[in-house]
Design a protein around this motif. Structure first.
Motif, PDB file in Angstrom:
ATOM      1  N   VAL A 305       0.974  -1.272  -0.072  1.00  0.00           N
ATOM      2  CA  VAL A 305      -0.026   0.163  -0.141  1.00  0.00           C
ATOM      3  C   VAL A 305       0.709   1.266  -0.021  1.00  0.00           C
ATOM      4  N   LEU A 306       0.497   2.199  -1.020  1.00  0.00           N
ATOM      5  CA  LEU A 306       1.367   3.412  -1.223  1.00  0.00           C
ATOM      6  C   LEU A 306       0.112   4.711  -0.660  1.00  0.00           C
ATOM      7  N   ASP A 307       0.919   5.254   0.540  1.00  0.00           N
ATOM      8  CA  ASP A 307      -0.323   6.248   0.981  1.00  0.00           C
ATOM      9  C   ASP A 307      -0.131   7.665   0.074  1.00  0.00           C
ATOM     10  N   ILE A 308      -1.504   7.989  -0.111  1.00  0.00           N
ATOM     11  CA  ILE A 308      -1.607   9.298  -0.805  1.00  0.00           C
ATOM     12  C   ILE A 308      -2.409  10.188   0.125  1.00  0.00           C
ATOM     13  N   ASP A 309      -1.703  11.475   0.400  1.00  0.00           N
ATOM     14  CA  ASP A 309      -2.350  12.453   1.173  1.00  0.00           C
ATOM     15  C   ASP A 309      -2.690  13.516   0.721  1.00  0.00           C
ATOM     16  N   ILE A 310      -3.030  14.564   1.428  1.00  0.00           N
ATOM     17  CA  ILE A 310      -3.696  15.823   0.847  1.00  0.00           C
ATOM     18  C   ILE A 310      -2.497  16.452   0.235  1.00  0.00           C
ATOM     19  N   TYR A 311      -2.834  17.664  -0.341  1.00  0.00           N
ATOM     20  CA  TYR A 311      -1.668  18.701  -1.147  1.00  0.00           C
ATOM     21  C   TYR A 311      -0.689  18.883   0.161  1.00  0.00           C
ATOM     22  N   ALA A 312       0.580  18.931  -0.021  1.00  0.00           N
ATOM     23  CA  ALA A 312       1.475  19.978   0.589  1.00  0.00           C
ATOM     24  C   ALA A 312       1.112  21.024   0.221  1.00  0.00           C
ATOM     25  N   ALA A 313       1.473  22.118   1.281  1.00  0.00           N
ATOM     26  CA  ALA A 313       1.279  23.699   1.240  1.00  0.00           C
ATOM     27  C   ALA A 313       1.593  24.203  -0.049  1.00  0.00           C
ATOM     28  N   GLU A 314       2.801  23.849  -0.537  1.00  0.00           N
ATOM     29  CA  GLU A 314       3.217  24.610  -1.746  1.00  0.00           C
ATOM     30  C   GLU A 314       2.741  24.038  -2.950  1.00  0.00           C
ATOM     31  N   GLU A 315       2.374  22.792  -2.786  1.00  0.00           N
ATOM     32  CA  GLU A 315       1.484  21.986  -4.068  1.00  0.00           C
ATOM     33  C   GLU A 315       0.100  22.708  -4.154  1.00  0.00           C
ATOM     34  N   ALA A 316      -0.552  23.213  -3.088  1.00  0.00           N
ATOM     35  CA  ALA A 316      -1.879  23.753  -3.156  1.00  0.00           C
ATOM     36  C   ALA A 316      -1.924  25.041  -3.636  1.00  0.00           C
ATOM     37  N   ARG A 317      -0.639  25.785  -3.192  1.00  0.00           N
ATOM     38  CA  ARG A 317      -0.651  27.102  -3.638  1.00  0.00           C
ATOM     39  C   ARG A 317      -0.108  27.210  -4.953  1.00  0.00           C
ATOM     40  N   SER A 318       0.594  26.183  -5.548  1.00  0.00           N
ATOM     41  CA  SER A 318       0.803  26.267  -6.883  1.00  0.00           C
ATOM     42  C   SER A 318      -0.229  25.875  -7.742  1.00  0.00           C
ATOM     43  N   TYR A 319      -1.121  24.915  -7.093  1.00  0.00           N
ATOM     44  CA  TYR A 319      -2.322  24.719  -7.941  1.00  0.00           C
ATOM     45  C   TYR A 319      -3.230  25.949  -8.324  1.00  0.00           C
ATOM     46  N   LEU A 320      -3.643  26.460  -6.938  1.00  0.00           N
ATOM     47  CA  LEU A 320      -4.634  27.708  -7.176  1.00  0.00           C
ATOM     48  C   LEU A 320      -3.959  28.766  -8.052  1.00  0.00           C
ATOM     49  N   SER A 321      -2.587  28.966  -8.031  1.00  0.00           N
ATOM     50  CA  SER A 321      -2.108  29.998  -8.763  1.00  0.00           C
ATOM     51  C   SER A 321      -2.067  29.837 -10.269  1.00  0.00           C
ATOM     52  N   ASP A 322      -1.733  28.524 -10.623  1.00  0.00           N
ATOM     53  CA  ASP A 322      -1.929  28.232 -11.919  1.00  0.00           C
ATOM     54  C   ASP A 322      -3.260  28.275 -12.354  1.00  0.00           C
ATOM     55  N   LYS A 323      -4.246  27.702 -11.621  1.00  0.00           N
ATOM     56  CA  LYS A 323      -5.611  27.671 -11.970  1.00  0.00           C
ATOM     57  C   LYS A 323      -6.096  29.125 -12.370  1.00  0.00           C
ATOM     58  N   LEU A 324      -5.674  30.101 -11.382  1.00  0.00           N
ATOM     59  CA  LEU A 324      -6.295  31.491 -11.614  1.00  0.00           C
ATOM     60  C   LEU A 324      -5.506  32.092 -12.570  1.00  0.00           C
ATOM     61  N   ALA A 325      -4.030  31.807 -12.884  1.00  0.00           N
ATOM     62  CA  ALA A 325      -3.315  32.542 -14.030  1.00  0.00           C
ATOM     63  C   ALA A 325      -3.625  32.166 -15.421  1.00  0.00           C
ATOM     64  N   ALA A 326      -4.463  30.847 -15.346  1.00  0.00           N
ATOM     65  CA  ALA A 326      -4.952  30.699 -16.652  1.00  0.00           C
ATOM     66  C   ALA A 326      -5.992  31.657 -17.367  1.00  0.00           C
ATOM     67  N   ASP A 337      -2.811  30.705   0.337  1.00  0.00           N
ATOM     68  CA  ASP A 337      -2.172  29.913   1.657  1.00  0.00           C
ATOM     69  C   ASP A 337      -3.476  29.830   2.490  1.00  0.00           C
ATOM     70  N   GLY A 338      -3.963  30.886   2.740  1.00  0.00           N
ATOM     71  CA  GLY A 338      -5.232  30.958   3.724  1.00  0.00           C
ATOM     72  C   GLY A 338      -6.449  30.114   3.197  1.00  0.00           C
ATOM     73  N   LEU A 339      -6.640  30.334   2.000  1.00  0.00           N
ATOM     74  CA  LEU A 339      -7.792  29.433   1.205  1.00  0.00           C
ATOM     75  C   LEU A 339      -7.297  28.011   1.338  1.00  0.00           C
ATOM     76  N   ALA A 340      -6.235  27.605   0.815  1.00  0.00           N
ATOM     77  CA  ALA A 340      -5.789  26.246   0.938  1.00  0.00           C
ATOM     78  C   ALA A 340      -5.984  25.673   2.448  1.00  0.00           C
ATOM     79  N   ALA A 341      -5.366  26.301   3.306  1.00  0.00           N
ATOM     80  CA  ALA A 341      -5.504  26.133   4.854  1.00  0.00           C
ATOM     81  C   ALA A 341      -7.203  25.878   5.290  1.00  0.00           C
ATOM     82  N   ASP A 342      -7.897  26.742   4.837  1.00  0.00           N
ATOM     83  CA  ASP A 342      -9.449  26.627   5.104  1.00  0.00           C
ATOM     84  C   ASP A 342      -9.897  25.528   4.621  1.00  0.00           C
TER      85      ASP A 342
END
Length: 611
Positions: A305-326, A337-342
């Motif tokens: 079994v290989l564990d899959i967890d939530i995004y790391a903080a930097e992965e979450a920020r990168s995702y949101l930034s890329d999504k909006l930048a598009a 960062d605040g939205l990712a934590a929420d």
């Protein structure tokens, strides 16, 4: 290519590669692997594969990998000797193709060594390559997560691997052995990780036969296997008997020399695959499964079994930034960062939140205000059209798991237990709270053993994480699962549902008081204080009803003072005094008690604060 050259192609390729390696200064495998991992997408160079290439036991089956190795070694050779002249890429490509053809003619496939056992019979009308099922499309702004590299390493480490993606109980990563399973709670991105691996394997020609199965039931698995058997024109498989055809496909996977990959996505119950797991001991086969389950049945038989967890903080920020930048939008990193934590860094929640704020034309800060408003549900904050072909909104992502857990043994206990956990601290809940007299009464008079079994049941369905070794914080639960549980079972506004939630919060507070230790300096007391604060967040007025403050509020503040946290105790007593005046009035005994406590806390501080 004449006959002599054909028989010697693998040896000549190995000799040329050795010569280039010598000219490059014989860099160790770990350096080649490190340079490959740094590529985008990563280039995997397993130690065993490298050894096979330079010793003439194998040749690279992937042209991109082969080209990268030659290019890297050539650059290093030129750095050591500016006058070095290497062979052109076309020459290397021709050499590799000759070696591959030689190995196929000798009974091998691709870059694999020839196998001793004969190939499974297959019709001459069978396609050279076969894809059954539909690989999900790549998600918009898909993140190259670090765990994807771990998955690639796991699947390419050796032949005959079964990988199951899961979430480990203690958040640590176990060593990668033979066989894997991808699992974890709904919304962490298991399917996208599996799809990314399968898509690259298919596009790069790493597999001849790829079967993508939505493994929600045994019939779904049988259907996919049977279709593959017919598409491959396996002997006796003509579509007239699906189960016989499916077993014919499994037999073929054990005997064939062709490379194959079976992806079993979203396995709902390990029992559904009893007798239908592809083999884990073949050189050319790979099995990748995704599931929310953590049952012991997933382990063993060549599986890990290989564990899959939530995004790391930097992965979450990168995702949101890329999504909006598009859409040519930017937001401050602090808000991202605040939205990712929420949202607890949950990939599914971040995708749907980003789609909502884009559709609504609002900022991250405005979305966070809406999210904090408990009168709004997670469903209210979902976009009208779900992104990336999501089948469900985040609030419903766990509904099936909850229903199945509640129907399993101990039957009917998972849902009320999850409701109780939904008002406590997501970052750590002492198991003894759940076996306090008040909690047992709430759980239909269950005993300690039934509650323990129900906790393990929720853990198996990835609805909570239970780690018995984490003293006083044995149970953790994602904050969005908590919120979804409250919203699905208790209405958010002032009505009977809200009163039921308030009653649940008071029961949990009673349980906290029943297990509160005399030693305020221990870890248990600290954890109970954070759980008290969580109760207030779940229902701010619940502990101020029935014309009194619940004793746990004052006890938690006293506990702070007893541990020497004078400033924190003063702030807490001030907050309780304000709340008492609001809920009980200025002359209520609890209001006066909290006011007196403020004075005593000020005295300990040796300061005076005018309110």
């Amino acid at each position: 290519m004449n006959g002599s050259e054909g028989r010697d192609a693998t040896a000549r390729y190995a000799a040329a590669l050795n010569g280039l390696w010598e000219a490059a200064g014989r860099p160790p495998h770990r350096e080649l692997a490190r340079q490959g991992t740094a590529q985008r997408p990563p280039v995997k160079i397993a130690k065993s594969s490298w050894s096979d290439w330079i010793n003439g036991r194998n040749v690279p089956s992937n042209s991109r990998v082969a080209g990268f190795v030659v290019e890297l070694l050539t650059r290093r050779a030129r750095h050591r000797d500016p006058g070095f002249v290497g062979a052109k890429p076309d020459w290397w490509g021709q050499m590799r193709r000759q070696a591959l053809a030689e190995r196929r003619a000798d009974g091998g496939q691709g870059g694999r060594p020839p196998r001793a056992r004969p190939s499974a019979p297959i019709s001459a009308s069978a396609p050279e390559r076969c894809l059954v099922g539909v690989i999900p499309p790549v998600a918009d702004c898909f993140q190259p997560r670090q765990v994807a590299v771990v998955l690639q390493d796991a699947l390419e480490a050796a032949g005959g691997e079964t990988v199951v993606l899961t979430q480990q109980p203690d958040g640590t990563r176990r060593s990668i052995g033979r066989g894997r399973v991808l699992s974890g709670m709904g919304g962490v991105g298991k399917t996208q990780l599996a799809a990314d691996f399968a898509r690259r394997a298919w596009e790069h020609g790493a597999v001849d036969v790829l079967v993508w199965v939505t493994a929600a039931s045994t019939p779904a698995v049988i259907d996919a296997y049977a279709e593959t058997a017919v598409r491959l024109a396996l002997p006796g498989c003509d579509g007239s008997d699906q189960e016989a055809d499916a077993r014919g496909f499994l037999a073929w996977t054990r005997e064939t020399d062709r490379s194959w990959l079976v992806v079993l996505d979203d396995l709902g119950d390990p029992d559904d695959l009893s007798g239908w797991w592809p083999p884990s001991d073949t050189a050319g086969g790979r099995v990748l499964a995704t599931t929310r389950r953590r049952d012991a049945a997933l382990w063993g038989h060549g599986r890990r079994v290989l564990d899959i967890d939530i995004y790391a903080a930097e992965e979450a920020r990168s995702y949101l930034s890329d999504k909006l930048a598009a859409l040519e939008r930017t937001e401050p990193d602090a808000e991202l960062d605040g939205l990712a934590a929420d949202l607890g860094y949950l990939p599914l929640a971040l995708a749907q939140a980003a789609a909502y704020l884009i559709d609504a034309g609002i900022t991250c800060a405005e979305y966070r205000i809406l999210l904090a408003d408990q009168r709004r549900t997670l469903s209210d904050l979902a976009p009208d059209s779900l992104p990336d072909d999501h089948p469900r909104i985040v609030a419903a992502a766990w509904a099936l798991s909850i229903d199945r857990a509640n129907a399993a043994r101990p039957q009917g206990l998972a849902r009320p237990l999850l409701e109780l956990l939904s008002v406590l601290d997501p970052n750590g809940i002492p198991q003894q709270i759940l076996t306090a007299p008040a909690a047992l009464a709430l759980l239909n008079g269950s005993d300690h053993e039934l509650v323990r079994d129900a906790v393990r049941l929720l853990h198996r369905f990835s609805l909570v994480t239970h780690n018995p070794a984490a003293t006083d914080r044995e149970i953790r639960i994602h904050q969005l699962i908590q919120r979804a549980t409250r919203e699905n079972n208790f209405a958010p506004s002032a009505d009977p549902g809200a009163e039921a939630l308030a009653a649940l919060v008071r029961t949990a507070a009673d349980a906290l008081m029943e297990v509160w230790p005399e030693n305020e300096h221990g870890r248990l007391a600290q954890t109970l204080r954070t759980n008290t604060a969580a109760l207030e967040r779940a229902h701010p007025s619940a502990l101020w009803q029935n014309d009194q403050a619940h004793p746990v509020l004052f006890h938690s503040a006293i506990s702070l003072g007893e541990t020497g946290q004078a400033a924190a105790a003063l702030a807490e007593w001030n907050r309780l005094y304000d709340s008492a005046r609001e809920y009980l009035g200025p002359d209520h005994r609890d209001t006066l008690t909290s006011r007196g406590a403020v004075g005593r806390a000020l005295g300990r501080q040796a300061t005076w604060r005018v309110r």
